[in-house]
Design a protein around this motif. Structure first.
Motif, PDB file in Angstrom:
ATOM      1  N   LYS A   1       0.838  -1.192   0.000  1.00 37.79           N
ATOM      2  CA  LYS A   1       0.000   0.000   0.000  1.00 37.79           C
ATOM      3  C   LYS A   1       0.878   1.248   0.000  1.00 37.79           C
ATOM      4  CE  LYS A   1      -1.747  -1.278   3.851  1.00 37.79           C
ATOM      5  NZ  LYS A   1      -2.505  -1.340   5.121  1.00 37.79           N
TER       6      LYS A   1
ATOM      7  N   ASN B   1       0.054   3.879   1.293  1.00 37.10           N
ATOM      8  CA  ASN B   1      -0.120   4.411   2.660  1.00 37.10           C
ATOM      9  C   ASN B   1       1.030   4.013   3.573  1.00 37.10           C
ATOM     10  OD1 ASN B   1      -2.638   3.714   1.237  1.00 37.10           O
ATOM     11  ND2 ASN B   1      -3.663   4.738   2.944  1.00 37.10           N
TER      12      ASN B   1
ATOM     13  N   TYR C   1      -7.102   2.645   1.128  1.00 31.86           N
ATOM     14  CA  TYR C   1      -5.747   2.268   0.780  1.00 31.86           C
ATOM     15  C   TYR C   1      -5.523   2.443  -0.717  1.00 31.86           C
ATOM     16  CZ  TYR C   1      -6.799  -0.112   5.149  1.00 31.86           C
ATOM     17  OH  TYR C   1      -7.219  -0.393   6.421  1.00 31.86           O
TER      18      TYR C   1
END
Length: 280
Positions: free
Chosen positions: A205, A207, A225
């Motif tokens: 991800k 993130n 995500y």
């Protein structure tokens, strides 16, 4: 030395003494240099402590060649470019062509695009000790930024992050200095980011690598995500697009949100929790 504001303390007798002692101590302990927003401190260091390397902070909001030339004329060794320049390729190319000192690009900040409260946030943090002295501290700007992303998820795509896979694009323009944000994170987080960008590849991800896409305490991770493997080619559009003109009529980021985003828990509920904090 990286505060956006010092309240004029540097021109007081006490501030002058503090600066002389602190800078002298940095030289004595063998520090490489300082990062600062303050042109007066830049001139002071270059005149009195030439052993120290001086870098201009990204908080000066350098957004033109003329501004960069001003700091270069002061003798700085490096300029940290603000993250909101990351997709302004025309200006980046001009800066690299005209400026001789090191130019450093910040890779992994997930701030709002052309963030309207960036200056306020920087000044607030510069005076954060005063809030703590009064017994209260709330990072309103970080909370507001995260709340807005929960209401408008496309802001996560519009944010000026650079993927590990896209570093070569900037290297091709002549940039060789890159900074990773995240010094407030633990060692595992930092090592993961370093390894991903060093390898020019990350299969997880986005993130996981970008500050501002990872949620905030005490609310936990952002329940949306971005799959980094689904973002190949996303950056190419910005080679000819000037996002400072606004998003009207442009569907690029919403389309890539549909392509790359996965939703976890209730995103609106996540934002409502932050909203309650802000309304207290």
């Amino acid at each position: 030395m990286n505060a956006a504001c010092s309240g004029g303390y540097e021109f007081t007798a006490e501030g002058q003494k503090w600066l002389a002692e602190r800078l002298g101590w940095l030289v004595d302990v063998g520090a490489e240099g300082i990062v600062t927003t303050n042109p007066y401190i830049i001139e002071m260091v270059k005149r009195r402590y030439p052993e120290l390397r001086v870098s201009v902070s990204s908080l000066v909001n350098l957004d033109s060649v003329d501004k960069a030339l001003f700091y270069e004329d002061l003798g700085v060794d490096a300029i940290y470019l603000p993250e909101f320049l990351n997709r302004n390729f025309k200006l980046l190319r001009a800066l690299r062509k005209r400026i001789r000192c090191d130019l450093v690009i910040i890779l992994n900040l997930g701030c709002l695009v052309h963030c309207p409260i960036r200056d306020y946030h920087a000044n607030f943090i510069s005076h954060a000790t005063e809030s703590l002295d009064r017994g209260c501290y709330l990072d309103y700007s970080l909370a507001k930024c995260t709340q807005l992303k929960s209401v408008h998820p496309v802001e996560m795509v519009k944010a000026p992050w650079i993927r590990p896979e896209d570093l070569s694009l900037y290297e091709g323009m002549g940039f060789s200095g890159f900074k990773l944000a995240g010094r407030e994170k633990g060692a595992p987080w930092i090592l993961r980011a370093v390894e991903a960008y060093a390898a020019r590849k990350y299969l997880g991800k986005l993130n996981d690598l970008v500050i501002g896409l990872d949620g905030i305490d005490p609310f936990g991770e952002m329940p949306l995500y971005l799959d980094n493997t689904r973002l190949d080619g996303f950056i190419d559009y910005f080679k000819k697009r000037d996002c400072r003109l606004g998003c009207e009529g442009c569907t690029h980021c919403p389309e890539w949100l549909e392509r790359a985003a996965s939703f976890g828990a209730d995103l609106k509920g996540y934002g409502k929790g932050i909203d309650r904090l802000l309304r207290q």
